[in-house]
Motif scaffolding. Structure first.
Motif, mmCIF file in Angstrom:
data_model
loop_
_atom_site.group_PDB
_atom_site.id
_atom_site.type_symbol
_atom_site.label_atom_id
_atom_site.label_comp_id
_atom_site.label_asym_id
_atom_site.label_seq_id
_atom_site.Cartn_x
_atom_site.Cartn_y
_atom_site.Cartn_z
ATOM 1 N N VAL A 1 -50.295 49.346 60.374
ATOM 2 C CA VAL A 1 -50.950 49.202 59.077
ATOM 3 C C VAL A 1 -52.433 49.538 59.176
ATOM 4 N N SER B 1 -52.014 44.007 54.016
ATOM 5 C CA SER B 1 -50.606 44.058 54.399
ATOM 6 C C SER B 1 -50.004 42.663 54.468
ATOM 7 N N PHE C 1 -49.444 41.434 50.938
ATOM 8 C CA PHE C 1 -48.298 42.125 50.333
ATOM 9 C C PHE C 1 -46.990 41.509 50.831
ATOM 10 N N TYR C 2 -46.844 41.362 52.128
ATOM 11 C CA TYR C 2 -45.591 40.853 52.672
ATOM 12 C C TYR C 2 -45.416 39.355 52.411
ATOM 13 N N LEU D 1 -43.681 39.058 49.342
ATOM 14 C CA LEU D 1 -42.253 39.338 49.516
ATOM 15 C C LEU D 1 -41.575 38.231 50.340
ATOM 16 N N HIS E 1 -37.541 53.702 56.128
ATOM 17 C CA HIS E 1 -37.939 52.550 55.331
ATOM 18 C C HIS E 1 -37.161 51.351 55.858
ATOM 19 N N LEU F 1 -47.399 44.178 42.319
ATOM 20 C CA LEU F 1 -46.991 45.002 43.457
ATOM 21 C C LEU F 1 -46.340 46.319 43.034
ATOM 22 N N SER G 1 -43.882 50.910 47.535
ATOM 23 C CA SER G 1 -44.675 51.214 48.725
ATOM 24 C C SER G 1 -45.580 50.044 49.043
ATOM 25 N N ASP G 2 -45.745 49.764 50.332
ATOM 26 C CA ASP G 2 -46.687 48.726 50.741
ATOM 27 C C ASP G 2 -48.098 49.320 50.705
ATOM 28 N N PRO G 3 -49.133 48.552 51.012
ATOM 29 C CA PRO G 3 -50.508 49.076 50.940
ATOM 30 C C PRO G 3 -50.786 50.265 51.866
ATOM 31 N N ASN G 4 -49.891 50.543 52.797
ATOM 32 C CA ASN G 4 -50.065 51.644 53.746
ATOM 33 C C ASN G 4 -49.269 52.876 53.360
ATOM 34 N N VAL H 1 -40.472 50.467 51.031
ATOM 35 C CA VAL H 1 -39.659 49.265 51.129
ATOM 36 C C VAL H 1 -38.589 49.372 50.049
#
Length: 135
Positions: free
Chosen positions: A11, A17, A20-21, A24, A80, A100, A120-123, A127
């Motif tokens: 990341v 990150s 974000f997770y 989730l 992914h 998100l 998409s995650d911050p990177n 997902v």
């Protein structure tokens, strides 16, 4: 004999990150920071699934081909990871409320009969949010 243990990602921004997770439903279970500050490792867990985040002070951006499934699937390598939900509409509403995703996603049914959408995650890591038989 074998069972899944973890999935590792690199990341750009560890704090973004982690946030974000955590949204989730992952929780930090372990972390490591190099004495010289050059890199960090964080393990986050959701159920029995562990996500291992590597963050390097000197990172390289994700290749452009990996940002979209239509350009990335033909390229060999990891694509992914998927998170299962009971209700895709409910999950999409939750992700929208958390900021998100920018809009309700287009839910699709895959060739193997399971419904899904991607974010998409911050990177820029994809997902997949998926439901349906086959688990």
């Amino acid at each position: 004999m074998f069972t899944a243990d973890h999935y590792a990602i690199s990341v750009k921004n560890l704090k973004a990150s982690i946030a974000f997770y955590q949204a989730l439903e992952f929780q930090i279970i372990k972390s490591y920071e190099a004495e010289d500050g050059s890199m960090s490792i964080v393990h986050m867990k959701n159920g029995e699934f562990i996500l291992e985040l590597f963050a390097y002070k000197e990172f390289k951006d994700i290749p452009k081909s990996a940002l979209a499934l239509d350009s990335d699937l033909p390229v060999a390598g990891s694509k992914h990871f998927g998170l299962y939900v009971e209700d895709l509409e409910e999950a999409a509403g939750y992700l929208l409320d958390k900021g998100l995703i920018p809009a309700m996603p287009d839910i699709k049914t895959g060739r193997l009969g399971r419904s899904y959408f991607f974010l998409s995650d911050p990177n820029g890591i994809l997902v997949e949010i998926i439901q349906g038989a086959g688990r």
